[in-house]
Design a protein around this motif. Structure first.
Motif, short mmCIF file in Angstrom:
data_model
loop_
_atom_site.label_atom_id
_atom_site.label_comp_id
_atom_site.label_asym_id
_atom_site.label_seq_id
_atom_site.Cartn_x
_atom_site.Cartn_y
_atom_site.Cartn_z
N LEU A 1 -115.37 16.94 124.97
CA LEU A 1 -115.67 17.11 126.39
C LEU A 1 -116.15 18.53 126.66
O LEU A 1 -117.05 18.75 127.48
CB LEU A 1 -114.45 16.78 127.24
CG LEU A 1 -114.17 15.28 127.36
CD1 LEU A 1 -112.79 15.03 127.94
CD2 LEU A 1 -115.24 14.62 128.22
N HIS A 2 -115.57 19.49 125.97
CA HIS A 2 -116.04 20.87 126.12
C HIS A 2 -117.48 20.99 125.66
O HIS A 2 -118.26 21.74 126.23
CB HIS A 2 -115.16 21.82 125.30
CG HIS A 2 -114.05 22.40 126.11
ND1 HIS A 2 -114.24 22.99 127.32
CD2 HIS A 2 -112.72 22.45 125.88
CE1 HIS A 2 -113.09 23.39 127.81
NE2 HIS A 2 -112.13 23.06 126.95
N GLU A 3 -117.81 20.24 124.61
CA GLU A 3 -119.19 20.29 124.11
C GLU A 3 -120.16 19.63 125.08
O GLU A 3 -121.30 20.07 125.24
CB GLU A 3 -119.28 19.56 122.76
CG GLU A 3 -118.93 20.42 121.58
CD GLU A 3 -119.11 19.66 120.26
OE1 GLU A 3 -119.44 18.45 120.29
OE2 GLU A 3 -118.90 20.29 119.22
N HIS A 4 -119.68 18.53 125.71
CA HIS A 4 -120.61 17.73 126.51
C HIS A 4 -120.64 18.09 127.99
O HIS A 4 -121.54 17.68 128.70
CB HIS A 4 -120.26 16.24 126.41
CG HIS A 4 -120.67 15.61 125.12
ND1 HIS A 4 -120.07 15.89 123.92
CD2 HIS A 4 -121.66 14.72 124.84
CE1 HIS A 4 -120.64 15.20 122.96
NE2 HIS A 4 -121.61 14.48 123.49
N VAL B 1 -121.78 12.24 129.43
CA VAL B 1 -120.49 12.05 130.08
C VAL B 1 -120.70 12.20 131.58
O VAL B 1 -120.82 13.32 132.09
CB VAL B 1 -119.44 13.06 129.57
CG1 VAL B 1 -118.13 12.87 130.32
CG2 VAL B 1 -119.23 12.87 128.08
N LEU B 2 -120.77 11.09 132.27
CA LEU B 2 -121.04 11.11 133.71
C LEU B 2 -120.04 10.22 134.43
O LEU B 2 -119.56 9.24 133.86
CB LEU B 2 -122.46 10.60 134.00
CG LEU B 2 -123.61 11.42 133.41
CD1 LEU B 2 -124.93 10.71 133.62
CD2 LEU B 2 -123.65 12.82 134.01
N MET C 1 -118.81 6.24 124.86
CA MET C 1 -119.53 7.00 125.88
C MET C 1 -120.10 8.29 125.29
O MET C 1 -121.25 8.66 125.53
CB MET C 1 -118.58 7.35 127.03
CG MET C 1 -119.23 8.16 128.14
SD MET C 1 -118.03 9.04 129.12
CE MET C 1 -117.40 7.73 130.12
N VAL C 2 -119.29 8.92 124.45
CA VAL C 2 -119.67 10.24 123.98
C VAL C 2 -120.58 10.13 122.75
O VAL C 2 -121.20 11.11 122.34
CB VAL C 2 -118.37 11.05 123.69
CG1 VAL C 2 -117.80 10.72 122.33
CG2 VAL C 2 -118.59 12.53 123.87
N ASN C 3 -120.71 8.91 122.23
CA ASN C 3 -121.54 8.71 121.05
C ASN C 3 -123.01 8.60 121.44
O ASN C 3 -123.36 7.89 122.38
CB ASN C 3 -121.09 7.43 120.33
CG ASN C 3 -121.76 7.27 118.99
OD1 ASN C 3 -122.92 6.92 118.90
ND2 ASN C 3 -121.02 7.55 117.94
N ALA C 4 -123.88 9.29 120.69
CA ALA C 4 -125.30 9.34 121.05
C ALA C 4 -125.92 7.94 121.08
O ALA C 4 -126.85 7.69 121.83
CB ALA C 4 -126.05 10.23 120.08
N LEU D 1 -106.92 15.50 121.29
CA LEU D 1 -107.42 16.86 121.08
C LEU D 1 -108.91 16.82 120.78
O LEU D 1 -109.70 17.61 121.30
CB LEU D 1 -106.68 17.53 119.92
CG LEU D 1 -105.22 17.90 120.16
CD1 LEU D 1 -104.60 18.46 118.89
CD2 LEU D 1 -105.11 18.91 121.30
N LYS D 2 -109.29 15.86 119.96
CA LYS D 2 -110.71 15.71 119.62
C LYS D 2 -111.51 15.41 120.89
O LYS D 2 -112.57 16.00 121.11
CB LYS D 2 -110.86 14.56 118.61
CG LYS D 2 -112.29 14.20 118.29
CD LYS D 2 -112.38 12.92 117.46
CE LYS D 2 -112.24 11.69 118.32
NZ LYS D 2 -112.37 10.44 117.57
N PHE D 3 -110.98 14.53 121.73
CA PHE D 3 -111.68 14.21 122.99
C PHE D 3 -111.89 15.49 123.80
O PHE D 3 -112.97 15.73 124.33
CB PHE D 3 -110.87 13.23 123.85
CG PHE D 3 -110.86 11.82 123.35
CD1 PHE D 3 -111.56 11.45 122.21
CD2 PHE D 3 -110.17 10.84 124.04
CE1 PHE D 3 -111.55 10.14 121.74
CE2 PHE D 3 -110.16 9.52 123.60
CZ PHE D 3 -110.84 9.16 122.46
#
Ligand code: SF4
Ligand code: SF4
Lengths: 673, 304
Positions: free
Chosen positions: A415-418, A372-373, A361-364, A409-411
């Motif tokens: 998520l903070h980025e997206h 992320v919706l 999902m988070v991959n372009a 943690l990476k997720f």
């Protein structure tokens, strides 16, 4: 002439001496028949310890040695070497395991000492009758088979190929890349997974020493040490890979759409398809189950548009055999099926995602182009990440999957980025062990991620008040504050456990590699040889041997490759000297042994029929000797005479001790009868 | 085939209505029930917290009494079912606890080998009587059935029927009561809290907590627009009625009928409310309310 036996009792620091009275064991041994000398020493495996043995062999003219120490798995090789270097045939050395079989498992020191004495007496009984044997050297085929094309297989293949050896890399999917190709970023450095993986995949595709068998599976292994034949099935792809240039027009034109497994079923693909855009090899295959032509007899659109005539609906599976000297297993893992934990709502609520779904999902280039919706197309206000889904749980997998804390943690970071959402991590313990890992955890704490220590009991849509309306409510006991929390969120991401592949059992049987309780392949030694196996021509790498992260996988793959390279560059392998022999006078030609030998080492030949063991194929496992109803088969150094003398040794010791020990020994596991 | 019947204390006290419906429905279905002679408390009450072996021994005594007959032991109460099943497992596993239980039985001149099969009523209706047979009784012309067409019914399992043992159903998403509801011609009202605890056991000690648990269940069923809640547990049934009976402002205004499973089955089979013990409900006018609902909904449902 009577044999001259030396007995060496090891203290193993306090490992043995802490429980067993080693002096007393030595004294007892001195009185056993044919024992010329018996000593005890702090560490028999150390150089001075070994020198003691060598000296005695020379000076006391020993012709058999018993080392009472640890398991032969640990040091048999060491002490065989010791004896050989002093001119004693190393098959006349026998270990008495008084550590794993005795001091480590027997509670009472007195009972442990008595048990150690029994074990030593038995071993002395056997060693008296052991015959000198010699291994044979055979040349090793100069090529390596790598099974599995994830990051472990890729790394191992490249390393062996760079060292100049021919490599056959077999991958069951149509492209290499494995799970790493699905990941978005990697922890803790946050490099893009594809960016670091793709160059390696391309290198594999282009390497002149690597022959890549994509969409293929290993079907059979035969042969012996360093001289194995692998039967490889090339599955019918209905695309001629020689002709196809990967233009992609067939994919574009194909009208059949099915869920895309690379996107975890969240996106769609065609019936003729490559796994992903950067696939290596970049050739499509036709999914027979999805193809309209295969189902209805009409369509063939791909064939019409393909300019290179590469589509071939008549293609059949093809089996090819290759000769290899070493094998590296890198067959990977699969992720825990979250529907097995219905309490987390996966499959029931659309906004509950698995870890791999979230990666896509988070991959372009993933199914939502990196957006992320929620299922309603809204940006989520709050998101929960649930650690240990299916791991560290008595009901599913008891082990820790090792990577989930870190990828969670990476997720959270991604998520903070997206999004602008509040992020909750529900964890049991944070396990951030590795270079830069704890620092990454600190970083996330500073980024404002919320951490709740508590195993999630359930995810529900049952709203108790307005704040919970339309939300997924995550319920957990917060074990730091001792309260039950209900946290309403818009999206839940599960940190699924890593599990052994479903067919790991079959693969294990095919290659003769055993598995642990969880189904992962077992290494030859967990500490000292974590990349070898019980077969010294087969190595393991990556998650097929247990959950691990990318750096550890790559290190293990390199180690496995170096194991294979060492074997190949030495040029020869030793064939186990212990083998089975058939006494044809006793043999009644029932052929039980032929059907039972796991290595197909026994054959029937000639007129009249003669049953014989092929020495190169025989591993000396002894299965046939045990099964032969006529008692016509004898396995070297495990024959009846030797084993009976071992038993007699064990029992005679007790006889000497008298009846009073019987009560003392009851319940210790020592032989009392 | 004949079955031994283990009522448990509730069926003789607070839940006599449930028991009456069990007896009536089973005789209509032609299944012979014989009450286990000289049965005692199953051991599931407060005694568990005080003396575990005593609790197990109480349960085991019932199983020991049943064993010589070789008949299966049927109970309508999930608490009893759980406790009896538990002791069966303890005996099967062997070990210290099993020894002590056997000693206790021996002191009373009894012995137990572990062969008595324990069944809960709901699972029994699905697997032994069978959904098809229930359907027949409800809708076949031969019988004067009264299908519950158009009614929306919330199946409330409570905690003990699925935790920790759920051999005959799914622990997280049980389906047995759904199957029965559908066989009766009614519609299932799926609700999230169907396996949540009703709080009944806390009523005496932590009333506020208990009340809140009951309210949550009622709220969750109301959200699905359920007409009736059906339960197979005497304690749950009573508790959900009591929460409403207290005229509790959190429990919602309109009273929601809480029926026991055999009462529901009986109504659909055309048995009169009196024979099903409905007049014993804590909430007044339950029987009437249901008849009205049926009148109101059935034609609508038929008319589309
Ligand atoms: S023949 Fe099959 S693979 Fe080819 S275009 Fe049609 S559906 Fe797709
Ligand atoms: S010992 Fe017998 S069964 Fe084992 S490998 Fe040799 S021939 Fe086969």
């Amino acid at each position: 002439m009577a044999p001259r036996i030396g007995v060496y009792v090891c203290h193993c620091g306090s490992n043995i001496a802490g429980k067993v009275d080693v002096k007393a064991v030595g004294e007892m041994a001195k009185n056993l028949p044919n024992v010329v000398t018996a000593r005890d020493y702090q560490f028999m495996c150390s150089e001075p310890g070994q020198e003691l043995i060598r000296q005695d062999i020379r000076e006391k003219d020993l012709d058999a040695v018993v080392v009472a120490a640890c398991s032969p798995l640990m040091h048999e090789k060491t002490f065989r070497g010791t004896c050989a270097s002093a001119g004693l045939n190393h098959y006349r050395m026998q270990m008495a395991n008084i550590r794993e079989h005795c001091s480590w498992v027997t509670e009472d020191p007195a009972a442990a000492t008595e048990k150690a004495k029994a074990i030593v007496a038995g071993t002395v009984g056997k060693v008296r009758h052991l015959r000198p044997l010699a291994e044979r050297e055979v040349p090793v085929v100069q090529s390596v088979l790598v099974v599995g094309g994830g990051i472990a297989g890729i790394q191992a293949a490249l390393q062996c190929a760079d060292a100049g050896y021919k490599v056959y890399l077999v991958e069951r999917k149509q492209s290499i890349g494995g799970h790493m190709a699905m990941l978005d970023k990697t922890f803790p450095t946050l490099d893009c997974s594809a960016c670091i993986l793709t160059p390696k995949m391309v290198a594999v595709g282009q390497h002149s020493n690597i022959k890549l068998f994509a969409y293929s599976e290993v079907e059979g292994i035969s042969g012996y040490a360093g001289n194995m034949k692998a039967k490889i099935r090339h599955k019918a792809a209905y695309v001629d890979f020689e002709k196809c240039n990967g233009c992609g027009i067939c994919q574009e034109k194909c009208p059949a759409k099915v869920p895309n497994e690379f996107e975890q079923g969240r996106g769609q693909r065609k019936a003729v398809y490559t796994l992903f855009a950067q696939a290596v090899p970049n050739k499509p295959v036709i999914d027979k189950a999805a193809c309209i032509y295969f189902k209805t007899g009409k369509c063939r659109a791909c064939e019409k548009f393909c300019k290179r005539n590469a589509i071939d609906f008549e293609q059949q599976d093809r089996v090819e055999e290759v000769d290899v000297g070493a094998i590296i297993l890198a067959t990977g893992h699969e992720v825990f099926d979250a529907t097995r934990m219905p309490q987390y709502g996966y499959g029931k609520y659309p906004d509950v995602y698995t870890s791999l779904e979230f990666e896509r999902m988070v991959n372009a280039s993933g199914f939502s182009q990196g957006k992320v919706l929620t299922s309603e197309g809204k940006e989520p206000d709050s998101i929960a990440i649930i650690h240990c889904t299916g791991s560290r749980d008595q009901r599913y997998n008891t082990y820790c999957s090792e990577v989930c804390c870190m990828y969670s943690l990476k997720f959270a970071h991604l998520l903070h980025e997206h999004t602008h959402a509040r992020i909750y991590n529900f964890y049991i313990d944070m396990r951030c062990v590795g270079k830069g890992y704890e620092e990454f955890y600190d970083r996330l704490l500073n980024e404002g991620v919320r951490f709740v220590r508590g195993k999630v009991a359930g995810v529900t849509r049952d709203a108790r008040d307005v704040s919970e309306h339309g939300k997924l409510v995550v319920q957990a006991e917060d074990t730091l504050t001792g309260v039950i929390r209900r946290v309403p969120v818009d999206m839940v991401i599960l940190a699924n456990a890593l599990e052994a592949q479903k067919d790991a059992g079959e693969v294990g049987r095919l290659f003769g590699i055993s598995r642990n309780k969880a189904g992962f392949f077992i290494e030859q030694h967990p500490k000292l040889n974590p990349f070898g196996t019980s077969n010294n021509c087969i190595f393991i790498a990556g998650t097929c041997a247990g959950p691990k992260d990318i750096p550890y996988t790559v290190s293990q793959a390199s180690a496995a490759a170096s194991g294979a390279i060492t074997l190949l560059s030495r040029g020869n392998a030793l064939l186990e000297a212990v083998g089975a022999h058939i006494d044809s006078d006793l043999c009644s030609r029932c052929l039980t042994c032929v059907s039972i030998c796991p290595y197909q080492a026994i054959s029937v030949d000639g007129e009249p029929q003669l049953v014989a063991v092929d020495e190169t194929l025989c591993h000396g496992c002894g299965t046939c000797a045990a099964a032969c109803p006529a008692g016509a088969i004898e396995a070297d150094n495990f024959n009846d005479n030797q084993i009976l003398h071992e038993i007699e040794g064990l029992l005679s010791w007790r006889k000497e001790r008298g009846k009073e020990t019987e009560a003392e020994l009851a319940g210790t596991g020592s032989p009392t009868k | 085939m004949k079955y031994l019947y283990f009522p448990g204390c509730s069926m003789k006290g607070t839940s006599r209505g449930y028991e009456e419906s069990v007896v009536t429905v089973f005789s209509k279905l032609g299944i012979a029930l014989e009450e286990l002679p000289d049965w005692n408390c199953c051991g599931s009450t407060s005694v568990i917290a005080v003396n575990k072996i005593l609790a197990l021994a109480l349960a085991a005594r019932n199983l020991a009494l049943a064993e010589p007959s070789g008949l299966q032991l049927l109970t309508p109460c999930p608490s009893c079912w759980l406790e009896l099943t538990k002791v069966n497992n303890v005996i099967k596993e062997g070990g210290k606890e099993a020894e002590k239980v056997k000693e206790a039985l021996a002191a009373g001149g009894l012995s137990y080998k572990g062969t008595t099969v324990v069944r809960h009523l709901v699972e029994f209706l699905v697997n032994e009587v069978g959904v098809e047979k229930i359907k027949q009784y409800v809708s076949n012309q031969k019988y004067v059935g009264n299908p519950l067409t158009g009614l929306k019914i919330a199946p409330y399992y409570g905690c003990q029927m699925v935790r920790p043992y759920a051999e005959k159903d799914d622990a997280y998403n049980p389906q047995n009561m759904e199957k029965i509801i559908e066989a009766l011609g009614a519609e299932v009202a799926p609700f999230e809290l169907k396996t949540a605890c009703c709080g009944g056991a806390l009523m005496a000690t932590r009333k506020n907590v208990a009340l809140d648990m009951g309210r949550q269940i009622l709220r969750s069923t109301r959200e699905t627009k359920a007409d009736i809640v059906v339960s197979a547990c005497p304690l749950c049934q009573l508790n959900l009625e009591l929460v409403q009976f207290r005229n509790d402002k959190f429990a919602g205004k309109d009273e929601l009928p809480i029926l026991s499973i055999t009462q529901l089955v009986g109504l659909a089979m055309g048995i009169s409310p009196e024979e099903l013990g409905l007049s014993r409900s804590v909430l007044p006018g339950v029987a009437k309310a249901i008849t009205n609902m049926q009148k109101e909904k059935a034609p609508a449902a038929i008319g589309g």
